[in-house]
Design a protein around this motif. Structure first.
Motif, mmCIF file in Angstrom:
data_model
loop_
_atom_site.group_PDB
_atom_site.id
_atom_site.type_symbol
_atom_site.label_atom_id
_atom_site.label_comp_id
_atom_site.label_asym_id
_atom_site.label_seq_id
_atom_site.Cartn_x
_atom_site.Cartn_y
_atom_site.Cartn_z
ATOM 1 N N TYR A 130 -23.054 2.668 21.858
ATOM 2 C CA TYR A 130 -22.464 2.264 20.568
ATOM 3 C C TYR A 130 -22.386 0.730 20.475
ATOM 4 C CZ TYR A 130 -19.143 1.119 16.969
ATOM 5 O OH TYR A 130 -18.551 0.534 15.882
ATOM 6 N N LEU A 131 -21.933 0.080 21.550
ATOM 7 C CA LEU A 131 -21.792 -1.382 21.530
ATOM 8 C C LEU A 131 -23.144 -2.050 21.276
ATOM 9 C CD1 LEU A 131 -19.309 -1.730 24.508
ATOM 10 C CD2 LEU A 131 -18.828 -2.350 22.141
ATOM 11 N N ARG A 132 -24.181 -1.458 21.854
ATOM 12 C CA ARG A 132 -25.528 -2.012 21.654
ATOM 13 C C ARG A 132 -25.985 -1.777 20.209
ATOM 14 N NH1 ARG A 132 -29.279 -2.352 26.436
ATOM 15 N NH2 ARG A 132 -27.901 -3.236 28.009
ATOM 16 N N LEU A 133 -25.735 -0.570 19.721
ATOM 17 C CA LEU A 133 -26.114 -0.249 18.343
ATOM 18 C C LEU A 133 -25.398 -1.196 17.373
ATOM 19 C CD1 LEU A 133 -27.459 1.714 16.307
ATOM 20 C CD2 LEU A 133 -25.462 3.192 16.537
ATOM 21 N N ALA A 134 -24.109 -1.431 17.629
ATOM 22 C CA ALA A 134 -23.301 -2.273 16.739
ATOM 23 C C ALA A 134 -23.485 -3.770 17.021
ATOM 24 C CB ALA A 134 -21.835 -1.890 16.878
ATOM 25 N N GLN A 135 -24.217 -4.066 18.070
ATOM 26 C CA GLN A 135 -24.441 -5.471 18.484
ATOM 27 C C GLN A 135 -23.115 -6.213 18.672
ATOM 28 O OE1 GLN A 135 -27.309 -6.584 15.372
ATOM 29 N NE2 GLN A 135 -28.884 -6.466 16.945
ATOM 30 N N ILE A 136 -22.197 -5.538 19.331
ATOM 31 C CA ILE A 136 -20.908 -6.160 19.673
ATOM 32 C C ILE A 136 -21.031 -6.664 21.111
ATOM 33 C CG2 ILE A 136 -18.438 -5.726 20.058
ATOM 34 C CD1 ILE A 136 -18.661 -3.467 17.949
ATOM 35 N N GLU A 187 -13.751 4.221 17.312
ATOM 36 C CA GLU A 187 -13.122 4.202 15.977
ATOM 37 C C GLU A 187 -12.436 2.857 15.721
ATOM 38 O OE1 GLU A 187 -10.754 7.788 15.761
ATOM 39 O OE2 GLU A 187 -12.547 9.010 16.084
ATOM 40 N N ALA A 188 -11.762 2.327 16.753
ATOM 41 C CA ALA A 188 -11.070 1.041 16.582
ATOM 42 C C ALA A 188 -12.082 -0.091 16.387
ATOM 43 C CB ALA A 188 -10.183 0.772 17.802
ATOM 44 N N LEU A 189 -13.166 -0.073 17.173
ATOM 45 C CA LEU A 189 -14.172 -1.139 17.062
ATOM 46 C C LEU A 189 -14.882 -1.073 15.706
ATOM 47 C CD1 LEU A 189 -15.806 -1.058 20.622
ATOM 48 C CD2 LEU A 189 -14.080 -2.643 19.758
ATOM 49 N N SER A 190 -15.125 0.154 15.288
ATOM 50 C CA SER A 190 -15.781 0.389 14.010
ATOM 51 C C SER A 190 -15.026 -0.303 12.877
ATOM 52 C CB SER A 190 -15.739 1.887 13.789
ATOM 53 O OG SER A 190 -16.841 2.363 13.248
ATOM 54 N N LYS A 191 -13.693 -0.147 12.946
ATOM 55 C CA LYS A 191 -12.839 -0.762 11.926
ATOM 56 C C LYS A 191 -12.816 -2.283 12.079
ATOM 57 C CE LYS A 191 -9.108 2.120 10.556
ATOM 58 N NZ LYS A 191 -7.851 2.620 11.020
ATOM 59 N N GLY A 227 -35.793 3.471 24.280
ATOM 60 C CA GLY A 227 -36.713 2.377 23.955
ATOM 61 C C GLY A 227 -36.097 1.431 22.937
ATOM 62 N N ARG A 228 -35.303 1.983 22.023
ATOM 63 C CA ARG A 228 -34.751 1.131 20.961
ATOM 64 C C ARG A 228 -33.506 0.362 21.419
ATOM 65 N NH1 ARG A 228 -33.256 2.873 14.820
ATOM 66 N NH2 ARG A 228 -31.888 1.083 14.495
ATOM 67 N N LEU A 229 -32.598 1.048 22.135
ATOM 68 C CA LEU A 229 -31.316 0.404 22.463
ATOM 69 C C LEU A 229 -31.178 -0.044 23.916
ATOM 70 C CD1 LEU A 229 -28.885 2.680 20.410
ATOM 71 C CD2 LEU A 229 -29.698 0.394 19.826
ATOM 72 N N TRP A 230 -32.034 0.479 24.782
ATOM 73 C CA TRP A 230 -31.938 0.136 26.201
ATOM 74 C C TRP A 230 -33.279 -0.375 26.740
ATOM 75 C CZ3 TRP A 230 -27.486 0.120 29.117
ATOM 76 C CH2 TRP A 230 -26.367 0.755 28.565
ATOM 77 N N PRO A 231 -33.868 -1.408 26.092
ATOM 78 C CA PRO A 231 -35.164 -1.894 26.604
ATOM 79 C C PRO A 231 -35.034 -2.450 28.020
ATOM 80 C CG PRO A 231 -34.277 -3.385 24.934
ATOM 81 C CD PRO A 231 -33.396 -2.172 24.932
ATOM 82 N N ASP A 232 -33.793 -2.856 28.390
ATOM 83 C CA ASP A 232 -33.549 -3.430 29.724
ATOM 84 C C ASP A 232 -32.976 -2.396 30.701
ATOM 85 O OD1 ASP A 232 -31.284 -3.071 28.226
ATOM 86 O OD2 ASP A 232 -30.243 -4.839 28.994
ATOM 87 N N TRP A 233 -33.202 -1.124 30.407
ATOM 88 C CA TRP A 233 -32.657 -0.015 31.215
ATOM 89 C C TRP A 233 -32.824 -0.260 32.712
ATOM 90 C CZ3 TRP A 233 -30.454 4.793 29.751
ATOM 91 C CH2 TRP A 233 -30.449 5.790 30.722
ATOM 92 N N ASN A 234 -34.068 -0.542 33.128
ATOM 93 C CA ASN A 234 -34.321 -0.676 34.569
ATOM 94 C C ASN A 234 -33.538 -1.821 35.200
ATOM 95 O OD1 ASN A 234 -35.956 1.513 34.646
ATOM 96 N ND2 ASN A 234 -37.858 0.352 34.386
ATOM 97 N N GLN A 235 -33.375 -2.900 34.421
ATOM 98 C CA GLN A 235 -32.601 -4.043 34.948
ATOM 99 C C GLN A 235 -31.120 -3.699 35.062
ATOM 100 O OE1 GLN A 235 -35.528 -4.399 33.042
ATOM 101 N NE2 GLN A 235 -35.121 -6.287 31.903
ATOM 102 N N ASP A 287 -13.148 -14.485 23.075
ATOM 103 C CA ASP A 287 -12.646 -13.880 21.833
ATOM 104 C C ASP A 287 -13.628 -12.826 21.348
ATOM 105 O OD1 ASP A 287 -10.472 -15.426 21.886
ATOM 106 O OD2 ASP A 287 -11.182 -16.898 20.405
ATOM 107 N N ASP A 288 -13.084 -11.668 21.005
ATOM 108 C CA ASP A 288 -13.883 -10.563 20.451
ATOM 109 C C ASP A 288 -14.993 -10.064 21.381
ATOM 110 O OD1 ASP A 288 -12.257 -10.607 18.300
ATOM 111 O OD2 ASP A 288 -13.729 -11.434 16.897
ATOM 112 N N VAL A 289 -14.860 -10.355 22.687
ATOM 113 C CA VAL A 289 -15.821 -9.787 23.653
ATOM 114 C C VAL A 289 -15.167 -8.542 24.263
ATOM 115 C CG1 VAL A 289 -17.029 -10.135 25.845
ATOM 116 C CG2 VAL A 289 -16.860 -12.004 24.204
ATOM 117 N N VAL A 290 -15.868 -7.424 24.199
ATOM 118 C CA VAL A 290 -15.313 -6.169 24.730
ATOM 119 C C VAL A 290 -15.548 -6.127 26.241
ATOM 120 C CG1 VAL A 290 -15.489 -3.659 24.652
ATOM 121 C CG2 VAL A 290 -15.734 -4.986 22.544
#
Ligand SMILES: N[C@@H](CCC(=O)N[C@@H](CS)C(=O)NCC(=O)O)C(=O)O
Length: 288
Positions: free
Chosen positions: A75-81, A115-119, A272-280, A48-51
């Motif tokens: 965006y999903l990372r920023l919004a923590q969805i 836009e849809a997720l934002s709402k 650095g802020r949103l993709w600390p796991d970039w390499n993984q 449920d509610d997993v994108v």
């Protein structure tokens, strides 16, 4: 000795041809209808509610080679969805990537999805901006997605013959065989869009002017619109990172590294802020 006539009769040739056509049709129906339905019922159970983000497999240099996918994931990372990646059907009903399934519903186009997720999740990162700032942010987002994106494709497909695509992500061996067809279709798209009608050096001047505008407006601010990350940063980060990692033989890489260095610092800051796991998140194994 009696000679045997082995020439196939017109009737038997017709039977073979009809059998091939019927088999091809049945395989097509099986893939289109049955596999599609099976996949969709599996996708419904993503949670449920997993994108569920439908997109190409991870890249070697960026978590996804598509900047539109990177915009959405950022965006999903920023919004923590919470989200999961799915690679069986990267192209959606509109023939583009990314698209998503959320609670069994399908949504297409990174911007319409955001836009849809934002709402739905009440995550509007533009709410702190004035109406004038929102207008500026929209202008920059459109410049990046509708102008810089096409300018980059001019370099990738007209100047570089699509090589960065093969260098950037895992491809089954036959993709290099069909690459010329794909490159031709992208050149045709560039012609109809319009940028493909200019010489590469004219396009380079246009895209450099766009990058200069982004660099000037960013100035010494940490993020494009100020001290906080807003929606336009998802687009800007995705495309600037795309230049730095997937276009590192292009003139745009040199310009960002040599002249517009605040764009380079910006990519490192957001990463650095949103993709600390970039390499993984990168694809590690080469399939050849
Ligand atoms: N406006 C769309 C653009 C998506 C897009 O152009 N995706 C590219 C990959 S970066 C694509 O699917 N290209 C395939 C094609 O055009 O045939 C969005 O924001 O999602």
């Amino acid at each position: 000795m009696k000679e045997i006539d082995v020439t196939p009769s017109p009737g038997s040739i017709l039977t073979v041809m009809i059998s091939i056509l019927v088999t091809t049709f049945l395989v097509y129906i099986y893939r289109r209808i049955i596999v599609r339905q099976i996949r969709r019922s599996v996708w419904k159970s993503a949670g449920d509610d997993v994108v569920l983000v439908h997109c190409p497999t991870p890249g070697y240099l960026t978590p996804n080679i598509s900047p539109f996918v990177m915009k959405l994931l950022t965006y999903l990372r920023l919004a923590q969805i919470p989200y999961k990646l799915e690679h069986d059907e990267p192209m959606g009903a509109k023939g583009k990537t990314p698209w998503i399934t959320l609670n069994g519903e399908e949504l297409h186009d990174s911007q319409l999805i955001i836009e849809a997720l934002s709402k739905k999740f009440d995550k509007d990162f533009n709410s702190g901006l004035s109406e004038e700032e929102k207008a500026i942010a929209r202008g920059f987002a459109m410049m990046i997605e509708e102008h810089i994106a096409w300018g980059l494709r001019v370099w990738r497909f007209i100047v570089d013959d699509g090589r960065t695509l093969l260098e950037g992500m895992k491809q089954p061996f036959f993709v290099s065989l069909i690459k010329p067809i794909f490159v031709r279709s992208q050149k045709a798209a560039l012609w109809y869009q319009g940028l493909g009608r200019h010489s590469p050096s004219e396009v380079e001047n246009m895209i450099t002017a766009d990058l200069r505008a982004l660099s000037k407006y960013l100035g010494r601010k940490p993020y494009l619109m100020g001290d906080n990350l807003t929606e336009v940063d998802c687009t800007m980060f995705a495309f600037m990172a795309n230049i730095l990692y997937n276009y590192n033989r292009s003139p745009y890489y040199d310009i960002i590294k040599g002249e517009f260095t605040n764009l380079y610092d910006y990519v490192l800051r957001v990463k650095g802020r949103l993709w600390p796991d970039w390499n993984q998140c990168l694809e590690k194994t080469k399939l050849k």
